[in-house]
Scaffold this active site. Structure first.
Site, PDB file in Angstrom:
ATOM      1  N   HIS A 193       3.512  -4.290   3.862  1.00  0.00           N
ATOM      2  CA  HIS A 193       2.373  -5.101   4.302  1.00  0.00           C
ATOM      3  C   HIS A 193       1.790  -5.858   3.118  1.00  0.00           C
ATOM      4  O   HIS A 193       2.183  -5.661   1.989  1.00  0.00           O
ATOM      5  CB  HIS A 193       1.289  -4.210   4.903  1.00  0.00           C
ATOM      6  CG  HIS A 193       1.791  -3.318   5.988  1.00  0.00           C
ATOM      7  ND1 HIS A 193       1.921  -3.741   7.281  1.00  0.00           N
ATOM      8  CD2 HIS A 193       2.209  -2.030   5.967  1.00  0.00           C
ATOM      9  CE1 HIS A 193       2.402  -2.753   8.023  1.00  0.00           C
ATOM     10  NE2 HIS A 193       2.591  -1.703   7.253  1.00  0.00           N
ATOM     11  N   ASP A 208       7.963  -2.277  10.793  1.00  0.00           N
ATOM     12  CA  ASP A 208       7.692  -2.526   9.368  1.00  0.00           C
ATOM     13  C   ASP A 208       8.954  -2.384   8.528  1.00  0.00           C
ATOM     14  O   ASP A 208       9.835  -1.580   8.843  1.00  0.00           O
ATOM     15  CB  ASP A 208       6.656  -1.521   8.845  1.00  0.00           C
ATOM     16  CG  ASP A 208       5.326  -1.678   9.548  1.00  0.00           C
ATOM     17  OD1 ASP A 208       5.141  -2.704  10.250  1.00  0.00           O
ATOM     18  OD2 ASP A 208       4.468  -0.785   9.400  1.00  0.00           O
ATOM     19  N   ARG A 212      -3.466   0.095   6.232  1.00  0.00           N
ATOM     20  CA  ARG A 212      -2.649   1.175   5.654  1.00  0.00           C
ATOM     21  C   ARG A 212      -1.512   0.545   4.860  1.00  0.00           C
ATOM     22  O   ARG A 212      -0.447   0.277   5.390  1.00  0.00           O
ATOM     23  CB  ARG A 212      -2.112   2.074   6.767  1.00  0.00           C
ATOM     24  CG  ARG A 212      -3.209   2.882   7.447  1.00  0.00           C
ATOM     25  CD  ARG A 212      -2.654   3.825   8.484  1.00  0.00           C
ATOM     26  NE  ARG A 212      -2.452   3.165   9.748  1.00  0.00           N
ATOM     27  CZ  ARG A 212      -3.297   3.204  10.777  1.00  0.00           C
ATOM     28  NH1 ARG A 212      -4.417   3.883  10.681  1.00  0.00           N
ATOM     29  NH2 ARG A 212      -3.037   2.571  11.890  1.00  0.00           N
ATOM     30  N   GLU A 216      10.054   4.312   7.206  1.00  0.00           N
ATOM     31  CA  GLU A 216       9.608   4.763   8.522  1.00  0.00           C
ATOM     32  C   GLU A 216       9.843   3.679   9.569  1.00  0.00           C
ATOM     33  O   GLU A 216      10.242   3.972  10.703  1.00  0.00           O
ATOM     34  CB  GLU A 216       8.125   5.152   8.470  1.00  0.00           C
ATOM     35  CG  GLU A 216       7.800   6.317   7.530  1.00  0.00           C
ATOM     36  CD  GLU A 216       8.438   7.639   7.954  1.00  0.00           C
ATOM     37  OE1 GLU A 216       8.590   7.886   9.164  1.00  0.00           O
ATOM     38  OE2 GLU A 216       8.804   8.422   7.045  1.00  0.00           O
ATOM     39  N   GLU A 245       5.106  -2.480  15.433  1.00  0.00           N
ATOM     40  CA  GLU A 245       4.547  -1.127  15.489  1.00  0.00           C
ATOM     41  C   GLU A 245       3.134  -1.080  16.050  1.00  0.00           C
ATOM     42  O   GLU A 245       2.744  -0.118  16.687  1.00  0.00           O
ATOM     43  CB  GLU A 245       4.568  -0.491  14.084  1.00  0.00           C
ATOM     44  CG  GLU A 245       5.975  -0.105  13.650  1.00  0.00           C
ATOM     45  CD  GLU A 245       6.004   0.543  12.278  1.00  0.00           C
ATOM     46  OE1 GLU A 245       5.094   1.346  11.985  1.00  0.00           O
ATOM     47  OE2 GLU A 245       6.926   0.248  11.489  1.00  0.00           O
ATOM     48  N   ASP A 263       9.983  -0.722   6.000  1.00  0.00           N
ATOM     49  CA  ASP A 263      10.003   0.410   5.073  1.00  0.00           C
ATOM     50  C   ASP A 263      10.808   1.512   5.749  1.00  0.00           C
ATOM     51  O   ASP A 263      11.327   1.322   6.846  1.00  0.00           O
ATOM     52  CB  ASP A 263       8.585   0.868   4.693  1.00  0.00           C
ATOM     53  CG  ASP A 263       7.738   1.197   5.902  1.00  0.00           C
ATOM     54  OD1 ASP A 263       8.299   1.437   6.992  1.00  0.00           O
ATOM     55  OD2 ASP A 263       6.503   1.219   5.773  1.00  0.00           O
ATOM     56  N   TYR A 273      -3.903  -5.556   7.760  1.00  0.00           N
ATOM     57  CA  TYR A 273      -3.601  -4.151   7.972  1.00  0.00           C
ATOM     58  C   TYR A 273      -4.154  -3.249   6.857  1.00  0.00           C
ATOM     59  O   TYR A 273      -4.068  -3.594   5.684  1.00  0.00           O
ATOM     60  CB  TYR A 273      -2.085  -3.995   8.055  1.00  0.00           C
ATOM     61  CG  TYR A 273      -1.683  -2.712   8.673  1.00  0.00           C
ATOM     62  CD1 TYR A 273      -2.075  -2.413   9.959  1.00  0.00           C
ATOM     63  CD2 TYR A 273      -0.939  -1.791   7.967  1.00  0.00           C
ATOM     64  CE1 TYR A 273      -1.724  -1.221  10.531  1.00  0.00           C
ATOM     65  CE2 TYR A 273      -0.574  -0.598   8.533  1.00  0.00           C
ATOM     66  CZ  TYR A 273      -0.979  -0.324   9.815  1.00  0.00           C
ATOM     67  OH  TYR A 273      -0.630   0.866  10.376  1.00  0.00           O
TER      68      TYR A 273
END
Length: 895
Positions: A372, A96, A327, A100, A9, A98, A325
């Site tokens: 993450h 990632d 976020r 999303e 991403e 997850d 990371y």
DNA sequence: CAGTGAGCGAGCTTCCGCTTGACTT
């Protein structure tokens, strides 16, 4: 040469991973989502625009099918990915892990359309270390379509919520407002807190502050203690009172000033004995490594950074390889990071500070997706802040992250906390007990590296020590002083950015990537504003929240998102069906009313009532109303302020609008006016104010002036401002309209400012002029010259085109760009199409212009007579016909 | 909620989550 294409991403991640994977792999990034529902009419494909659901881009009548588009700024990037895929013999979707991320992977697959000979694999990892990446590459899995469905459900639900409820606000409250699953609840939190503050009643209470002497031989000899109980009844403290100012606990004695003073008097000769000494071991565990919210909170408390500043500084640290990371909702450290932290602890503080076993931090966040790691210094060994070469905010934020990470792998702090109770008898026979508590830290452990700050000023930081003398039960102690102390309870504190974000996280609302922007949204909409660091709700937020609470109670409830998360988990697990859930949300089921039904039933919402809030009791007769130009006060028809109005300053916090304050505003309704002095001719007071049409000057007529005498007024020129305006300017402005002279027929020509700017007027014939300053200086000759010209019909028509593009392929007419009242537009003489957000005159090609015109043409001729009833027949008969059709159709749809 | 005179292309605003851009000197 053929390669394997890996898509992650984030570009920074792609760089790092590229290094780990070697030459057989090409690692690129998607740069976040690559497709989404169109976000405005400009991006909506023409073919769905005319559908009843076109505005939503979700076909609510057919399985809630979403229509995705690749945003303009992503098209080039997709082309690049496609090109890379052409030469690839394998595609790894490494977004990632997850909800999303899974969806991004699917969108990539759907958009890139790899050939059948290119195997597609889903690759996932949770930490960016060489080992983890290599393992992930060796153990790919399939795309989890149920997880993708869960993401789509989330996306569609948010779209329906936002794009159905926002227009209700445009109609009922104000154009341009917004509502959404997250922002509306965030706003509600702030409003509810303010309402608690408004309801809050202060309680005053007293106690006694004693200073005691343990006698020589004790260290410390002098120590403080507070009155704890009288005749075995606990003395009330702040936390014993409710927001209504009343005692909320039984078995408490509420001391008034007189009580405290008389008790102090009765204790003048009292001697005390130690009643009890209670000693407990004190241990404190280190705080978990940072995740997004805790980083934002501590950066706010320790460095004074707003959440958005924190995130952008962290972004730079991340891009340059200093931190992992930023976020994330995870507090997990990779094995390598744990070792790095432990090594650093040993080097900096010695082996005594390293716990036997590495510390593991389980997530406290309920809906954590843990794609993450925690936020920590990057790499397998940590650079100390000095070794980074960073400076300024980046240095300070890195240092914070580094300290926190290191401290998280240190030993507990240990010590002792002690409570001493002293008893004595007052002269009137009452038994009193004083209490003192202390804390000593014998081993600081992690506290040497990092101590968290607290938002609550009444709480002590974890490293604060208070030493008490080592007293034994029964030992005699004398009082050095006993002083009555008055206290008042405080209203619940307003949220700050950091505390609101913390609250949202606890309620499972919002995600790490959005916390900072949620604050931005509610600030931008004017729902809240900042006063120092506090978030204060505007009255507008009260209106909007009231509407939502009354008419969308389920959607605005604090539990809505948490329930949605449960449903999404079930969809991801294959236990529930996407369409059933969306249908229930949108159309309702059983006794649950759907969003669509609620929106359709809103005709009877009384906008006026919604915007009216009572100030004080009914008898006061005062209402606050939220108007288009801000909040103002209005008296009840039958009340003492009937017919009266007064502006409320925009920055007056709602909880400060007391009845007394409202009366004061009524008494001086002028609001903020700037005194400019006395008019040299009339002797009247001249003031400057801000009005409905912007800043203006006016003169104050005497109170006894007849009512029909209106004070003269004049808008400030654009070149002037309220800060700099002088009496001299004001006198000139008040002299307008100015008589310039007469024409040959003796008709007077005047110069004045109006709605459309400065203009000349001769009878009913008016002409615009090009500068406000000329109102004061234009001569009769100049004015006559303007009148000698034929009247220009319309400003737009008079202006030369900005650009000529050539002939339209459809109409064959020349296409030109013009600047008009609504901005720049292209026209072929018949149709006009406004340029869209991303278009610029400079870059506009004939191709694009033709596209805009085709788009415009598809929607039919301009409908002039549709709205306000036909004043004048439109020029073209054909136009009229189809206009009428269109208008009826639209009305039919609406009702 | 100050008070003003024409005739002009209407069309759009808005959600939440992912992620970084940036035409120049």
């Amino acid at each position: 040469m053929a390669h394997k294409l890996v898509i992650v991403e984030s570009p920074a991640k792609a760089r790092t991973i590229g290094g780990y994977l070697g030459r057989d792999y090409v690692v690129e990034s998607s740069i976040g989502h690559i497709r989404d529902l169109p976000n405005s009419a400009a991006d909506t494909p023409t073919k769905i625009k005319d559908q009843p659901w076109g505005r939503l881009a979700v076909d609510v009548d057919h399985g809630f099918e979403p229509y995705y588009v690749v945003p303009r700024d992503k098209k080039a990037h997709i082309a690049k990915l496609k090109k890379l895929l052409k030469d690839a013999d394998e595609l790894y979707l490494a977004t990632d892990e997850d909800r999303e991320g899974e969806a991004i992977a699917w969108h990539l697959l759907d958009e890139l359309k790899p050939g059948k000979d290119v195997p597609v694999k889903r690759m996932v990892f949770h930490e960016i270390t060489k080992q983890a990446i290599l393992e992930a590459a060796d153990n790919p899995r399939e795309l989890a379509m149920d997880l993708v469905e869960a993401q789509e459900t989330r996306r569609i639900l948010d779209r329906l919520y936002g794009y159905e409820v926002s227009p209700v606000l445009w109609k009922k409250v104000m154009s341009g407002l917004s509502a959404g699953r997250v922002q509306s609840v965030a706003t509600r939190l702030v409003v509810d807190r303010e309402q608690e503050r408004m309801k809050f009643r202060v309680a005053s209470y007293w106690d006694l502050d004693g200073t005691f002497d343990a006698g020589s031989g004790h260290d410390p000899r002098i120590f403080p203690a507070k009155l704890y109980s009288v005749d075995d009844v606990r003395v009330a403290r702040g936390s014993d009172f409710g927001n209504d100012g009343e005692l909320s606990k039984r078995d408490r004695v509420h001391l008034t000033r007189a009580d405290a003073e008389s008790l102090a008097g009765a204790l003048a000769d009292t001697t005390y004995a130690v009643r009890s000494v209670e000693s407990k071991p004190y241990t404190r565990k280190p705080y978990a490594p940072f995740r997004t919210t805790t980083l934002q909170q501590e950066a706010s408390r320790k460095l004074g950074m707003s959440s958005s500043v924190t995130m952008s500084v962290a972004q730079r640290l991340y891009e340059n390889g200093f931190i992992t990371y930023m976020r994330t909702d995870s507090t997990t450290l990779s094995g390598g990071a744990v070792q790095a932290a432990r090594t650093q602890v040993r080097e900096l503080y010695g082996a005594d500070y390293v716990p036997d076993q590495p510390r593991v931090y389980a997530s406290k966040v309920k809906n954590a997706q843990e794609a993450h790691e925690a936020i920590r210094p990057a790499g397998e060994s940590f650079r100390t802040p000095a070794q980074t070469g960073l400076s300024g905010d980046q240095f300070r934020l890195y240092e914070l992250i580094w300290m926190r990470t290191v401290a998280s792998q240190m030993k507990d702090a240990r010590g002792e906390s002690v409570t001493i109770r002293l008893g004595g008898a007052a002269a009137d026979g009452r038994d009193v007990v004083f209490s003192s508590s202390g804390r000593t830290i014998t081993f600081h452990g992690f506290l040497r590296a990092y101590v968290e700050d607290t938002d609550d000023t009444s709480k002590r930081r974890d490293d604060v020590e208070t030493r008490l003398p080592a007293l034994a039960e029964g030992e005699a102690v004398s009082a050095a002083s006993v002083t009555p102390e008055g206290h008042e309870t405080k209203p619940p504190a307003r949220y700050t950015e950091a505390t609101l974000i913390k609250e949202l996280e606890e309620r499972e609302i919002g995600r790490p990537s959005t916390y900072a922007s949620i604050i931005g949204t509610i600030l931008n909409r004017g729902y809240v504003y900042k006063k120092g660091t506090a978030l204060v709700p505007a009255w507008l937020a009260f209106s909007v929240t009231r509407l939502l609470v009354e008419h969308f109670p389920r959607q605005i409830s604090y539990e809505f998102t948490a329930r949605m998360e449960d449903v999404l988990d079930d969809i991801a697990g294959g236990r529930r069906d996407r369409n059933t859930e969306l249908a229930e949300f949108y159309f309702g089921s059983g006794d649950v009313e759907g969003l669509k039904t609620l929106v359709n039933e809103l005709g009877d919402i009384d906008a006026r009532e919604l915007a009216t809030f009572r100030v004080g009791d009914r008898e006061e007769g005062i209402n606050l109303r939220v108007g288009r130009y801000g909040p103002y006060l209005e008296g009840d028809e039958d009340g003492p302020f009937a017919g009266k109005r007064a502006n409320v300053p925009d920055d007056l916090p709602p909880d400060e609008l007391s009845v007394a304050k409202a009366r004061e505003l009524f008494a001086n309704p002028a609001g903020e006016e700037i005194e400019l002095g006395q008019h040299p001719e009339t002797g009247l007071r001249v003031v400057a104010k801000n009005g409905r049409y912007g800043p203006y000057v006016t003169e104050q007529l005497p109170e006894d002036a007849p009512k029909k005498d209106r004070p003269r007024t004049g808008s400030l020129f654009k070149s002037m401002s309220l800060d700099t305006i002088t009496l001299e300017d004001a006198v000139k402005l008040l002299s307008l309209p100015r008589v310039v002279g007469e024409d040959a027929d003796g008709v007077e020509i005047t110069a004045q400012n109006g709605r459309y700017g400065p203009y000349l007027k001769k009878g009913t014939d008016s002409r615009s002029i090009d500068s406000e300053e000329k109102l004061l200086s234009i001569t009769l000759d100049e004015a006559l010259a303007i009148y000698a010209q034929p009247k220009q019909r319309g400003r737009a028509a008079a202006q030369a085109p900005l650009k000529e593009l050539g002939n339209d392929p459809v109409s064959g007419q020349p296409v030109v760009v013009k600047s008009g009242r609504f901005g720049e537009y292209v026209t072929d003489g018949e149709y006009n199409a406004t340029l869209r957000k991303d278009d610029s005159v400079e870059d506009l090609t004939l191709e694009r212009a033709a596209e805009l015109l085709a788009d415009r043409r598809a929607r039919g001729p301009a409908k002039k007579a549709a709205k306000k009833g036909a004043k004048k027949a439109p020029a073209k008969k054909t136009a009229k016909k189809s206009t009428a059709k269109k208008a009826t159709k639209k009305v039919a749809k609406k009702s």
